[in-house]
Design a protein around this motif. Structure first.
Motif, PDB file in Angstrom:
ATOM      1  N   GLY A 135       0.811  -1.209   0.000  1.00  0.00           N
ATOM      2  CA  GLY A 135       0.000   0.000   0.000  1.00  0.00           C
ATOM      3  C   GLY A 135       0.842   1.256   0.000  1.00  0.00           C
ATOM      4  N   GLU A 136       1.907   1.247   0.797  1.00  0.00           N
ATOM      5  CA  GLU A 136       2.793   2.419   0.862  1.00  0.00           C
ATOM      6  C   GLU A 136       3.501   2.641  -0.466  1.00  0.00           C
ATOM      7  OE1 GLU A 136       4.558   5.791   2.298  1.00  0.00           O
ATOM      8  OE2 GLU A 136       2.904   4.623   3.129  1.00  0.00           O
ATOM      9  N   GLY A 137       3.922   1.558  -1.112  1.00  0.00           N
ATOM     10  CA  GLY A 137       4.561   1.692  -2.417  1.00  0.00           C
ATOM     11  C   GLY A 137       3.645   2.328  -3.442  1.00  0.00           C
ATOM     12  N   LYS A 138       2.379   1.923  -3.438  1.00  0.00           N
ATOM     13  CA  LYS A 138       1.410   2.503  -4.361  1.00  0.00           C
ATOM     14  C   LYS A 138       1.126   3.968  -4.020  1.00  0.00           C
ATOM     15  CE  LYS A 138       0.101  -0.924  -7.157  1.00  0.00           C
ATOM     16  NZ  LYS A 138       0.149  -0.882  -8.630  1.00  0.00           N
ATOM     17  N   ARG A 139       0.995   4.264  -2.720  1.00  0.00           N
ATOM     18  CA  ARG A 139       0.761   5.660  -2.317  1.00  0.00           C
ATOM     19  C   ARG A 139       1.885   6.554  -2.810  1.00  0.00           C
ATOM     20  NH1 ARG A 139      -1.280   3.531   2.422  1.00  0.00           N
ATOM     21  NH2 ARG A 139       0.761   3.488   3.398  1.00  0.00           N
ATOM     22  N   GLN A 140       3.131   6.118  -2.583  1.00  0.00           N
ATOM     23  CA  GLN A 140       4.266   6.950  -2.979  1.00  0.00           C
ATOM     24  C   GLN A 140       4.418   7.006  -4.505  1.00  0.00           C
ATOM     25  OE1 GLN A 140       7.964   6.731  -0.884  1.00  0.00           O
ATOM     26  NE2 GLN A 140       7.008   6.080   1.037  1.00  0.00           N
ATOM     27  N   ALA A 141       4.061   5.949  -5.192  1.00  0.00           N
ATOM     28  CA  ALA A 141       4.103   5.985  -6.661  1.00  0.00           C
ATOM     29  C   ALA A 141       3.123   7.025  -7.184  1.00  0.00           C
ATOM     30  CB  ALA A 141       3.773   4.607  -7.231  1.00  0.00           C
ATOM     31  N   GLU A 142       1.903   7.039  -6.630  1.00  0.00           N
ATOM     32  CA  GLU A 142       0.938   8.072  -7.007  1.00  0.00           C
ATOM     33  C   GLU A 142       1.505   9.466  -6.725  1.00  0.00           C
ATOM     34  OE1 GLU A 142      -3.065   7.901  -5.703  1.00  0.00           O
ATOM     35  OE2 GLU A 142      -3.202   5.721  -5.770  1.00  0.00           O
ATOM     36  N   ALA A 143       2.176   9.602  -5.579  1.00  0.00           N
ATOM     37  CA  ALA A 143       2.706  10.910  -5.177  1.00  0.00           C
ATOM     38  C   ALA A 143       3.753  11.415  -6.157  1.00  0.00           C
ATOM     39  CB  ALA A 143       3.292  10.816  -3.773  1.00  0.00           C
ATOM     40  N   VAL A 144       4.553  10.517  -6.711  1.00  0.00           N
ATOM     41  CA  VAL A 144       5.575  10.915  -7.677  1.00  0.00           C
ATOM     42  C   VAL A 144       4.921  11.529  -8.917  1.00  0.00           C
ATOM     43  CG1 VAL A 144       7.311  10.025  -9.296  1.00  0.00           C
ATOM     44  CG2 VAL A 144       7.339   9.282  -6.906  1.00  0.00           C
ATOM     45  N   PHE A 145       3.879  10.882  -9.450  1.00  0.00           N
ATOM     46  CA  PHE A 145       3.202  11.417 -10.626  1.00  0.00           C
ATOM     47  C   PHE A 145       2.488  12.727 -10.307  1.00  0.00           C
ATOM     48  CE2 PHE A 145       3.187   6.815 -11.894  1.00  0.00           C
ATOM     49  CZ  PHE A 145       4.009   6.957 -13.004  1.00  0.00           C
ATOM     50  N   ALA A 146       1.954  12.852  -9.079  1.00  0.00           N
ATOM     51  CA  ALA A 146       1.205  14.052  -8.710  1.00  0.00           C
ATOM     52  C   ALA A 146       2.109  15.250  -8.466  1.00  0.00           C
ATOM     53  CB  ALA A 146       0.376  13.776  -7.459  1.00  0.00           C
ATOM     54  N   ALA A 147       3.306  15.002  -7.923  1.00  0.00           N
ATOM     55  CA  ALA A 147       4.179  16.101  -7.504  1.00  0.00           C
ATOM     56  C   ALA A 147       4.691  16.921  -8.681  1.00  0.00           C
ATOM     57  CB  ALA A 147       5.358  15.552  -6.701  1.00  0.00           C
ATOM     58  N   ASP A 148       4.996  16.247  -9.774  1.00  0.00           N
ATOM     59  CA  ASP A 148       5.570  16.943 -10.934  1.00  0.00           C
ATOM     60  C   ASP A 148       5.136  16.222 -12.193  1.00  0.00           C
ATOM     61  OD1 ASP A 148       7.033  18.588 -12.571  1.00  0.00           O
ATOM     62  OD2 ASP A 148       8.941  17.549 -12.217  1.00  0.00           O
ATOM     63  N   PRO A 149       3.862  16.333 -12.540  1.00  0.00           N
ATOM     64  CA  PRO A 149       3.341  15.543 -13.657  1.00  0.00           C
ATOM     65  C   PRO A 149       3.989  15.917 -14.985  1.00  0.00           C
ATOM     66  CG  PRO A 149       1.719  17.152 -12.933  1.00  0.00           C
ATOM     67  CD  PRO A 149       2.828  17.198 -11.932  1.00  0.00           C
ATOM     68  N   ALA A 150       4.554  14.904 -15.642  1.00  0.00           N
ATOM     69  CA  ALA A 150       5.153  15.122 -16.956  1.00  0.00           C
ATOM     70  C   ALA A 150       4.123  14.929 -18.056  1.00  0.00           C
ATOM     71  CB  ALA A 150       6.318  14.150 -17.162  1.00  0.00           C
ATOM     72  N   PHE A 151       2.925  14.484 -17.666  1.00  0.00           N
ATOM     73  CA  PHE A 151       1.833  14.220 -18.600  1.00  0.00           C
ATOM     74  C   PHE A 151       0.563  14.101 -17.762  1.00  0.00           C
ATOM     75  CE2 PHE A 151       4.880  10.632 -18.263  1.00  0.00           C
ATOM     76  CZ  PHE A 151       4.349  10.032 -17.130  1.00  0.00           C
ATOM     77  N   PRO A 152      -0.614  14.282 -18.350  1.00  0.00           N
ATOM     78  CA  PRO A 152      -1.850  14.048 -17.598  1.00  0.00           C
ATOM     79  C   PRO A 152      -1.906  12.590 -17.145  1.00  0.00           C
ATOM     80  CG  PRO A 152      -2.301  15.237 -19.633  1.00  0.00           C
ATOM     81  CD  PRO A 152      -0.880  14.769 -19.717  1.00  0.00           C
ATOM     82  N   TYR A 153      -2.223  12.373 -15.878  1.00  0.00           N
ATOM     83  CA  TYR A 153      -2.225  11.000 -15.374  1.00  0.00           C
ATOM     84  C   TYR A 153      -3.465  10.746 -14.526  1.00  0.00           C
ATOM     85  CZ  TYR A 153      -1.629  11.718 -10.398  1.00  0.00           C
ATOM     86  OH  TYR A 153      -1.869  12.028  -9.089  1.00  0.00           O
ATOM     87  N   ALA A 154      -3.843   9.476 -14.442  1.00  0.00           N
ATOM     88  CA  ALA A 154      -4.910   9.033 -13.541  1.00  0.00           C
ATOM     89  C   ALA A 154      -4.402   7.823 -12.783  1.00  0.00           C
ATOM     90  CB  ALA A 154      -6.165   8.670 -14.327  1.00  0.00           C
ATOM     91  N   ALA A 155      -4.814   7.699 -11.524  1.00  0.00           N
ATOM     92  CA  ALA A 155      -4.469   6.546 -10.698  1.00  0.00           C
ATOM     93  C   ALA A 155      -5.752   5.812 -10.357  1.00  0.00           C
ATOM     94  CB  ALA A 155      -3.743   6.984  -9.431  1.00  0.00           C
ATOM     95  N   VAL A 156      -5.924   4.612 -10.911  1.00  0.00           N
ATOM     96  CA  VAL A 156      -7.136   3.829 -10.691  1.00  0.00           C
ATOM     97  C   VAL A 156      -6.940   2.973  -9.446  1.00  0.00           C
ATOM     98  CG1 VAL A 156      -8.702   2.087 -11.632  1.00  0.00           C
ATOM     99  CG2 VAL A 156      -7.658   3.796 -13.154  1.00  0.00           C
ATOM    100  N   ARG A 157      -7.652   3.317  -8.390  1.00  0.00           N
ATOM    101  CA  ARG A 157      -7.558   2.583  -7.123  1.00  0.00           C
ATOM    102  C   ARG A 157      -8.532   1.411  -7.175  1.00  0.00           C
ATOM    103  NH1 ARG A 157      -7.120   8.017  -3.258  1.00  0.00           N
ATOM    104  NH2 ARG A 157      -4.944   8.497  -3.823  1.00  0.00           N
ATOM    105  N   VAL A 158      -7.988   0.231  -7.416  1.00  0.00           N
ATOM    106  CA  VAL A 158      -8.786  -0.957  -7.714  1.00  0.00           C
ATOM    107  C   VAL A 158      -9.196  -1.673  -6.429  1.00  0.00           C
ATOM    108  CG1 VAL A 158      -8.825  -3.140  -8.976  1.00  0.00           C
ATOM    109  CG2 VAL A 158      -7.504  -1.200  -9.884  1.00  0.00           C
ATOM    110  N   ALA A 159     -10.483  -1.998  -6.323  1.00  0.00           N
ATOM    111  CA  ALA A 159     -10.978  -2.800  -5.212  1.00  0.00           C
ATOM    112  C   ALA A 159     -10.445  -4.231  -5.335  1.00  0.00           C
ATOM    113  CB  ALA A 159     -12.508  -2.806  -5.212  1.00  0.00           C
TER     114      ALA A 159
END
Length: 301
Positions: free
Chosen positions: A139-163
């Protein structure tokens, strides 16, 4: 014809996504380590996503309309992907997880803003390359991966949080089989003293969702879950229907390992954002019997 890149994705709902993209007429390039070939009709690039040079060499001059990243598990992998795909894709869809909410204990269904990736600290120096550490900090790895894309987006991105995903005859996790064996033999099923419900999604539905998300333009986190949280008892009842001579015995334990899909905290996700964006979810109770039948397959009497 769209140019679609898929990182990983050769099993379970990933291969179903690729099949949908190909059926829609998209030109699909699958990028993985080469352990398995993609479906016929897709281009196969062999690269180590943990090595930016390897990834750049494999990609060459290719560009994409959309990249769907099925195998981004750490901020280090996200940082490499952000750098390599900058200028190569118009949109990036990362498959994330309900596990990003592992510290959000609420009886209410959890909305995306409960975990804001802009507020998640990133530590690239943690031992993300060690498989045991990565598994223990999923869970922490996924949270931080999302944070990397959010902090300095090089392209429009979406993070699909899958049940939690159920269904299909190729579920490799063995989680429903865990219950089936215990119900068949009458062995006790270990659960927490207070056993909370969770939201789920069918394997075909999450493939549909990712296919849909690839063609949309929304950004940021989005929850993907069928309507209606399920309890461990409901899962067991659906499985027990295939074992009329079996017995369901839930045994609360104060400490130690509990059965999969048994939670001491709620894992319910609010899917209203995706619904407002235009995706229509099914009801978990409606598809659960089919999912159990698909997964148990030859295990049924």
């Amino acid at each position: 014809m769209r140019e679609i890149g898929v990182m990983g994705g050769n099993r379970y709902f990933g291969k179903r996504l690729i099949a949908r993209l190909l059926a829609a007429g998209d030109h699909v390039t699958v990028i993985n380590r080469g352990s398995s070939a993609p479906p016929a009709g897709a281009v196969h690039l062999v690269a180590d996503r943990n090595d930016g040079n390897s990834l750049e060499k494999a990609l060459g001059s290719r560009t994409f309309d959309v990249v769907v990243d099925q195998v981004c598990y750490s901020p280090r992998q996200a940082e490499i992907a952000r750098r390599v795909f900058a200028g190569r894709t118009r949109r990036y869809v990362m498959t994330s997880t309900v596990e990003v909410y592992e510290y959000e204990d609420s009886a209410d269904l959890v909305r995306e803003d409960a975990v804001d990736p802009h507020a998640v600290p990133v530590d690239l120096e943690l031992p993300w390359d060690e498989p045991e550490f990565l598994e223990d900090h999923y869970g922490e790895g996924k949270r931080q991966a999302e944070a990397v894309f959010a902090a300095d987006p090089a392209f429009p991105y979406a993070a699909v949080r899958v049940a939690h995903v159920l269904g299909g005859d190729d579920d490799f996790t063995g989680r429903l089989q865990h219950y089936a064996e215990r119900i068949r033999t009458g062995e006790a099923i270990a659960v927490p003293p207070v056993n909370r419900p969770a939201t789920y999604i069918h394997v075909e539905e999450i493939a549909d969702f990712l296919f849909w998300a690839a063609g949309e333009d929304f950004t940021g986190p989005v929850n993907a879950a069928s309507h209606g949280p399920l309890t461990t008892r409901e899962l067991c009842e659906a499985i027990a229907a295939h074992f009329p001579d079996g017995k369901t015995l839930l045994r609360p334990v104060e400490a130690g390992e509990v059965s999969p899909f048994s939670f001491g905290r709620s894992y319910g996700m609010d899917n209203s954002r995706a619904t407002l964006l235009g995706f229509t979810f099914g009801d978990a109770r409606a598809w659960l019997p089919r999912a159990v039948a698909e997964t148990l397959g030859s295990d049924r009497p």
